[in-house]
Design an enzyme around this catalytic site. Structure first.
Site, PDB file in Angstrom:
ATOM      1  N   HIS A 175      41.023  39.969  47.305  1.00  0.00           N
ATOM      2  CA  HIS A 175      41.969  39.267  46.434  1.00  0.00           C
ATOM      3  C   HIS A 175      41.565  37.794  46.332  1.00  0.00           C
ATOM      4  O   HIS A 175      41.493  37.093  47.334  1.00  0.00           O
ATOM      5  CB  HIS A 175      43.390  39.367  46.998  1.00  0.00           C
ATOM      6  N   ARG A 176      41.316  37.308  45.115  1.00  0.00           N
ATOM      7  CA  ARG A 176      40.882  35.922  44.908  1.00  0.00           C
ATOM      8  C   ARG A 176      41.968  35.128  44.200  1.00  0.00           C
ATOM      9  O   ARG A 176      42.244  35.327  43.014  1.00  0.00           O
ATOM     10  CB  ARG A 176      39.589  35.910  44.085  1.00  0.00           C
TER      11      ARG A 176
END
Length: 209
Positions: free
Chosen positions: A81-82
């Site tokens: 997850h960025r």
């Protein structure tokens, strides 16, 4: 409690005897007391840590640590997850589109020192280092490194107080009693189970362990 591997809340076990995941390292005499969550340390407490990959962060725990029921170590870095991208959604793992790229970023090994006490249901975030002699309060969420012999609590966890004076902490970190031969530790137990750090240090210097 049905199907509980622990006989009672007073029952615990030495963690290293039950570890099969090669990315978990635990020192001698560190124990887990998990009655209220019923499952093994590796199965309940260590989250998202692949047992067969060589390119992931590791969980490293020292000697003589005490870990309360349901304490959780969040692993796998950012899990793909960025938050610096427009979306935090991990398209790479969802197979929605073959053109997506992997957003996974390692956080670094999660390291717990020696003689650390972690309270029940505390949460340790990825890449955190908890230094020797620290105490993590019940349900604390640890997002940053914890200094040696410091008590922390809350969400996010913040320092509450140091267990001893700076001079006493310096003595303790010099002695590193957890690395002594077990025969020496047995001899020193009356002092280890006291508040007299100076007496322990004096005896340590005389023995030159």
């Amino acid at each position: 409690m049905k199907n509980n591997i622990f006989e009672s809340w007073q029952h615990s076990y030495i963690i290293k005897d039950y570890i099969t995941n090669k990315n978990i390292e635990v020192g001698d005499f560190t124990f887990y007391s998990g009655y209220y969550h019923a499952k093994h340390f590796q199965d309940y407490c260590v989250r998202y840590l692949s047992p067969d990959r060589d390119d992931v962060d590791k969980l490293k725990i020292g000697k003589f640590c005490s870990i309360g029921s349901g304490a959780v170590f969040i692993m796998a870095g950012n899990q793909g997850h960025r938050y610096d991208w427009i979306t935090t959604y991990p398209f790479y793992y969802s197979k929605i589109n073959d053109n997506s790229k992997d957003g996974y970023k390692q956080a670094g090994d999660t390291i717990v020192g020696n003689d650390v006490w972690i309270g029940t249901e505390a949460v340790i975030m990825p890449g955190v280092k908890i230094n020797d002699g620290a105490v993590i309060g019940t349900r604390a969420v640890v997002t940053k490194d914890v200094e040696s012999y410091t008590i922390v609590g809350g969400n996010p966890a913040k320092p509450i107080k140091k267990r001893f004076s700076d001079d006493e902490i310096k003595m303790l970190l010099e002695m590193k009693w957890w690395d002594w031969p077990i025969e020496e530790i047995r001899e020193f137990i009356p002092l280890l189970c006291s508040e007299n750090i100076k007496a322990l240090y004096k005896k340590f210097l005389n023995k030159k362990i």
